[in-house]
Design an enzyme around this catalytic site. Structure first.
Site, PDB file in Angstrom:
ATOM      1  N   ARG A  68      -2.415  -4.562   0.928  1.00 53.91           N
ATOM      2  CA  ARG A  68      -1.349  -5.507   0.975  1.00 53.91           C
ATOM      3  C   ARG A  68      -2.014  -6.563   1.884  1.00 53.91           C
ATOM      4  O   ARG A  68      -2.672  -6.234   2.831  1.00 53.91           O
ATOM      5  CB  ARG A  68      -0.013  -5.202   1.623  1.00 53.91           C
ATOM      6  N   TYR A 209      -4.218  -6.187  -6.242  1.00 53.92           N
ATOM      7  CA  TYR A 209      -4.052  -4.711  -5.692  1.00 53.92           C
ATOM      8  C   TYR A 209      -2.438  -4.450  -5.270  1.00 53.92           C
ATOM      9  O   TYR A 209      -1.801  -5.392  -4.625  1.00 53.92           O
ATOM     10  CB  TYR A 209      -4.600  -4.570  -4.203  1.00 53.92           C
ATOM     11  N   GLY A 210      -2.251  -3.227  -5.676  1.00 54.03           N
ATOM     12  CA  GLY A 210      -0.645  -2.614  -5.157  1.00 54.03           C
ATOM     13  C   GLY A 210       0.183  -3.681  -5.084  1.00 54.03           C
ATOM     14  O   GLY A 210       0.676  -4.412  -5.835  1.00 54.03           O
ATOM     15  N   LYS A 218       7.325  -3.800  -3.668  1.00 53.41           N
ATOM     16  CA  LYS A 218       7.663  -4.441  -2.156  1.00 53.41           C
ATOM     17  C   LYS A 218       8.187  -5.827  -2.453  1.00 53.41           C
ATOM     18  O   LYS A 218       9.342  -6.285  -1.660  1.00 53.41           O
ATOM     19  CB  LYS A 218       6.203  -4.528  -1.418  1.00 53.41           C
ATOM     20  N   HIS A 238      12.768   0.719   2.853  1.00 53.41           N
ATOM     21  CA  HIS A 238      11.621   1.282   2.646  1.00 53.41           C
ATOM     22  C   HIS A 238      11.831   2.962   2.910  1.00 53.41           C
ATOM     23  O   HIS A 238      11.070   3.386   3.959  1.00 53.41           O
ATOM     24  CB  HIS A 238      10.582   0.642   3.362  1.00 53.41           C
ATOM     25  N   SER A 260       4.167   2.348   6.184  1.00 54.36           N
ATOM     26  CA  SER A 260       3.202   2.439   5.237  1.00 54.36           C
ATOM     27  C   SER A 260       2.136   3.604   5.589  1.00 54.36           C
ATOM     28  O   SER A 260       1.758   3.444   6.801  1.00 54.36           O
ATOM     29  CB  SER A 260       2.506   1.248   4.888  1.00 54.36           C
ATOM     30  N   CYS A 262       2.762   6.569   6.453  1.00 57.64           N
ATOM     31  CA  CYS A 262       3.179   7.486   7.537  1.00 57.64           C
ATOM     32  C   CYS A 262       3.668   8.589   6.906  1.00 57.64           C
ATOM     33  O   CYS A 262       4.588   9.118   7.814  1.00 57.64           O
ATOM     34  CB  CYS A 262       3.800   6.615   8.602  1.00 57.64           C
ATOM     35  N   ASP A 285       9.394   6.083  -2.073  1.00 55.53           N
ATOM     36  CA  ASP A 285       8.971   4.827  -1.294  1.00 55.53           C
ATOM     37  C   ASP A 285      10.167   3.649  -1.113  1.00 55.53           C
ATOM     38  O   ASP A 285      10.284   3.197   0.095  1.00 55.53           O
ATOM     39  CB  ASP A 285       7.672   4.020  -1.976  1.00 55.53           C
ATOM     40  N   ARG A 377      -5.555   5.135  -3.947  1.00 49.61           N
ATOM     41  CA  ARG A 377      -4.187   5.259  -4.182  1.00 49.61           C
ATOM     42  C   ARG A 377      -4.120   5.964  -5.636  1.00 49.61           C
ATOM     43  O   ARG A 377      -5.322   5.946  -6.547  1.00 49.61           O
ATOM     44  CB  ARG A 377      -3.255   4.108  -4.451  1.00 49.61           C
TER      45      ARG A 377
HETATM   46  P1  GTP Z   1       2.886   4.477   1.622  1.00 52.62           P
HETATM   47  O1  GTP Z   1       2.567   4.759   0.147  1.00 52.62           O
HETATM   48  O2  GTP Z   1       1.692   3.472   2.162  1.00 52.62           O
HETATM   49  O3  GTP Z   1       4.321   3.701   1.846  1.00 52.62           O
HETATM   50  O4  GTP Z   1       2.780   5.636   2.538  1.00 52.62           O
HETATM   51  P2  GTP Z   1       3.719   6.819   2.715  1.00 52.62           P
HETATM   52  O5  GTP Z   1       4.560   6.500   4.032  1.00 52.62           O
HETATM   53  O6  GTP Z   1       4.050   7.386   1.369  1.00 52.62           O
HETATM   54  O7  GTP Z   1       2.708   8.145   3.261  1.00 52.62           O
HETATM   55  P3  GTP Z   1       2.089   9.412   2.849  1.00 52.62           P
HETATM   56  O8  GTP Z   1       3.025  10.460   2.676  1.00 52.62           O
HETATM   57  O9  GTP Z   1       1.352   9.018   1.461  1.00 52.62           O
HETATM   58  O10 GTP Z   1       0.889   9.874   3.869  1.00 52.62           O
HETATM   59  C1  GTP Z   1      -0.096   8.957   4.424  1.00 52.62           C
HETATM   60  C2  GTP Z   1      -1.041   9.769   5.157  1.00 52.62           C
HETATM   61  O11 GTP Z   1      -0.432  10.552   6.454  1.00 52.62           O
HETATM   62  C3  GTP Z   1      -1.834  10.874   4.021  1.00 52.62           C
HETATM   63  O12 GTP Z   1      -3.272  10.717   4.522  1.00 52.62           O
HETATM   64  C4  GTP Z   1      -0.952  12.138   4.612  1.00 52.62           C
HETATM   65  O13 GTP Z   1      -2.136  13.094   4.469  1.00 52.62           O
HETATM   66  C5  GTP Z   1      -0.610  11.878   6.192  1.00 52.62           C
HETATM   67  N1  GTP Z   1       0.419  12.860   6.441  1.00 52.62           N
HETATM   68  C6  GTP Z   1       1.648  12.726   5.670  1.00 52.62           C
HETATM   69  N2  GTP Z   1       2.413  13.658   6.247  1.00 52.62           N
HETATM   70  C7  GTP Z   1       1.784  14.103   7.367  1.00 52.62           C
HETATM   71  C8  GTP Z   1       2.131  15.124   8.307  1.00 52.62           C
HETATM   72  O14 GTP Z   1       3.543  15.654   8.345  1.00 52.62           O
HETATM   73  N3  GTP Z   1       1.322  15.292   9.330  1.00 52.62           N
HETATM   74  C9  GTP Z   1       0.371  14.751   9.528  1.00 52.62           C
HETATM   75  N4  GTP Z   1      -0.801  14.940  10.448  1.00 52.62           N
HETATM   76  N5  GTP Z   1      -0.281  13.779   8.396  1.00 52.62           N
HETATM   77  C10 GTP Z   1       0.530  13.452   7.536  1.00 52.62           C
HETATM   78  C1  SPV Z   2       3.063   0.328   1.372  1.00 57.72           C
HETATM   79  O1  SPV Z   2       1.922  -0.309   1.656  1.00 57.72           O
HETATM   80  O2  SPV Z   2       3.955   0.519   2.031  1.00 57.72           O
HETATM   81  C2  SPV Z   2       2.989   0.875   0.050  1.00 57.72           C
HETATM   82  C3  SPV Z   2       1.799   0.634  -0.695  1.00 57.72           C
HETATM   83  O3  SPV Z   2       3.607   1.438  -0.490  1.00 57.72           O
HETATM   84  S1  SPV Z   2       1.832  -1.129  -1.459  1.00 57.72           S
HETATM   85  O4  SPV Z   2       2.383  -0.943  -2.828  1.00 57.72           O
HETATM   86  O5  SPV Z   2       0.556  -1.649  -1.703  1.00 57.72           O
HETATM   87  O6  SPV Z   2       2.871  -1.847  -0.814  1.00 57.72           O
HETATM   88 MN    MN Z   3       5.336   2.497   0.841  1.00 50.56          MN
END
Ligand code: GTP
Ligand code: SPV
Ligand code: MN
Length: 596
Positions: A68, A209-210, A218, A238, A260, A262, A285, A377
């Site tokens: 983004r 992208y995304g 979003k 979110h 994002s 996290c 999400d 992704r």
């Molecule tokens: P978006 O799709 O961008 O909104 O991300 P998200 O909030 O869904 O995050 P996601 O669950 O995809 O995790 C992002 C990164 O954080 C990945 O590389 C995971 O492996 C890492 N991660 C997720 N949960 C944990 C956790 O409990 N501990 C640690 N150390 N890393 C984590």
């Molecule tokens: C985020 O960035 O919070 C995502 C990926 O879930 S995107 O769809 O690119 O916004």
């Molecule tokens: Mn997200």
């Protein structure tokens, strides 16, 4: 039959963008298969070895178009006041002519697809309809997975029903005979991700992208929807949605707002390590939440698929995601193995001896660069997730017992703390901070920034009005029916810079404490910042964790919090005189509690 209001708009955009032809997306598997085959034929997609992963494809984007673009994202309202200090603002009177100039002939040499789509289960009273016009086949394929698309949605538009107008162009017209790059897009200074809440309209230009381009996500389900929600009395957030069943068979639903990259998708698909606990996925999400007549807050997941971070996803960290992406998945910017399968950092402990990296170059373990892009992704169907809850598409939504806020904070924020009240919880949401991740294009990746409610890049209006809306919505129900609000931090680091908490499936230990707190079974330690578990109340059975690490996880360090308070005070200056009085009151109370 195309509704008249839609037809008029299509004709207008046809005139403006001058595509070679127009195609309606009917939403069938055959169309999807044909289009992706065409992409493979044109060398815009690579078929993954179907013995390894049936019906999976890899797309590689231009290196300038990998996430983004927050600094090119605009909330375009007549008055700057309504966009507020956290959004980029340009008035429609300036932005529309500027973008119309860019859109002029921008689809020459391309097909314009018309994608009617529903955010939320088709026909649910709480779903909303959008129509995206796009010249990107990649976007069409992704929208097909991420939303409910096609004729069944078009039918809902009969009688000229209202819909959100979503215009998207990659901004790369083709002259006769001009060669098409693998990932056409416009240069960064020509990219615009624009929202016109006064017209319920989105104009996206220059990126494929995304969240820049899949406009249901979003742009619609958060930025435009947050505007609608504010006026209609609900919330567009979110947030992941998780269904938890205790060993006694008691079901509770929780949502979690983490910025994002996290941990939302991972928590939504958690594979609990504590015996007897069952976790199921409702959404990963975005959550649309509203109070029903029983006084409880209900959530639906407006999406139909996951656009998940691949990096770090492994059989160990997230087996449910690994099962989900075993077939019928689009991968973007991951690496390719010699066997024709996908790979990314963290997928296996040892990297393969040789890979083709996300830009198509040879890669070896000593290459000194990442094989996959950090924001690579997967796009996969929610229905293919083994942990998907059987009621995930319930048009009524699911009742929420707890809301989790969280982010990446290497210090200061304990593993878990509980708010004293709903208002205190809103304060916790407002002060959320997190390290900036690769999910956005930024020179400041790794720096901590305030990201209120994980919505900083997604609130479609003034931040003060947003906080006020949360406070007011809390008053529409009885305090005892409101979800409890918690703040979690899986990302505390020790002095060696290593994560102290194992995270992932072990996060169930924190969820168990929350579950018990909701039921009022455990008395917490009351601290200046909120309620923290007594060490003996956190189930640490079969977990190796040192006493000093446990202390670090549950510690509220007063001197660190004195600094935090100064930083919050500084951050609140952004709101100016529009800082909601409740936030000021909460901050003053925190300062007083820290003095004791
Ligand atoms: P978006 O799709 O961008 O909104 O991300 P998200 O909030 O869904 O995050 P996601 O669950 O995809 O995790 C992002 C990164 O954080 C990945 O590389 C995971 O492996 C890492 N991660 C997720 N949960 C944990 C956790 O409990 N501990 C640690 N150390 N890393 C984590
Ligand atoms: C985020 O960035 O919070 C995502 C990926 O879930 S995107 O769809 O690119 O916004
Ligand atoms: Mn997200």
């Amino acid at each position: 039959m195309t509704p008249k209001n839609l037809q008029t708009w299509i004709e207008e955009i046809d005139q403006l963008c001058q595509p070679d032809r127009i195609e309606f997306w009917h939403g069938t598997q055959k169309e999807y298969d044909d289009l992706i085959e065409e992409m493979v034929r044109l060398k815009k997609a690579i078929r993954i070895n179907s013995d390894k992963r049936p019906r999976c494809y890899l797309f590689r984007t231009d290196p300038s178009d990998v996430a983004r673009v927050e600094h090119r994202t605009f909330i375009s309202t007549t008055n700057e006041r309504n966009a507020g200090p956290t959004n980029n603002w340009v008035p429609p009177s300036v932005l529309k002519p500027r973008m119309l100039e860019l859109y002029r002939n921008s689809m020459k040499g391309r097909i314009m697809y018309v994608i009617p789509y529903s955010m939320g289960p088709i026909g649910s009273e709480f779903s909303k309809i959008g129509v995206q016009l796009t010249d990107s086949p990649y976007v069409v394929l992704n929208m097909h997975i991420m939303t409910r698309t096609g004729d069944k949605v078009l039918k809902l538009l009969e009688n000229d029903a209202a819909f959100i107008k979503c215009l998207h162009s990659i901004g790369y017209p083709l002259e006769d005979g001009q060669e098409d790059p693998v990932w056409p897009c416009a240069p960064i200074e020509q990219k615009y991700i624009s929202h016109f809440p006064e017209d319920n309209m989105i104009w996206s230009y220059g990126s494929g992208y995304g969240g820049n381009a899949l406009l249901g996500k979003k742009c619609f389900a958060l930025r435009i929807a947050s505007n609608l929600a504010r006026h209609e009395g609900w919330l567009a957030e979110h947030m992941l949605i998780l269904k938890l069943t205790s060993p006694d068979g008691v079901v509770k639903y929780v949502t979690g707002a983490f910025p994002s990259a996290c941990g939302k998708t991972n928590l939504a698909m958690i594979n609990p390590t504590l015996p007897g606990w069952k976790a199921e996925t409702v959404g990963d999400d975005i959550a649309w939440l509203r109070f029903k007549s029983d006084g409880r807050l209900y959530a639906i997941n407006p999406e139909a698929g996951f656009f998940g971070v691949a990096s770090g996803t492994s059989w160990k960290s997230n087996p449910n995601a690994m099962h989900t992406i075993a077939s019928d998945t689009i991968f973007t910017n991951v690496a390719l193995t010699d066997e024709g399968d996908v790979w990314w950092e963290g997928m296996t402990e040892e990297p393969p001896k040789h890979l083709i990296d996300w830009q198509g170059n040879d890669w070896y373990p000593d290459s000194n660069r990442k094989a996959a892009h950090p924001n690579c992704r997967f796009t996969a169907y929610a229905k293919n997730c083994p942990s998907i809850a059987d009621n995930w598409e319930d048009p009524e939504g699911v009742p929420i017992s707890a809301i989790l806020f969280g982010g990446r904070r290497p210090s200061t924020i304990p593993l878990i703390h509980e708010s004293f009240s709903f208002e205190h919880g809103v304060f916790l949401g407002s002060i959320m901070g997190s390290e900036i991740t690769a999910a956005t294009i930024s020179d400041d990746i790794g720096k901590v920034r305030r990201d209120p409610f994980a919505m900083l890049p997604f609130i479609g209006y003034h931040i003060s009005d947003y906080i006020q809306h949360w406070l007011e919505i809390g008053k529409t129900s009885k305090p005892e029916l409101l979800p409890r609000i918690y703040y979690v931090n899986w990302f505390l680091k020790n002095s060696d810079g290593k994560y102290v908490w194992p995270g992932f499936g072990e996060n169930i230990r924190v969820l168990k404490w929350i579950f018990n707190r909701i039921d009022g079974v455990r008395e917490p330690n009351m601290t200046a910042i909120g309620n923290v578990p007594k060490p003996e109340d956190l189930d640490l059975e079969n977990l190796e964790i040192s006493a000093s690490d446990l202390e670090l996880l549950l510690e509220v360090n007063k001197s660190a919090w004195q600094d935090e308070v100064l930083s919050i005070r500084k951050y609140y200056e952004l709101y100016g005189r529009l800082l909601p009085a409740e936030l000021e009151r909460q901050l003053e109370n925190l300062i007083l509690r820290l003095q004791v």
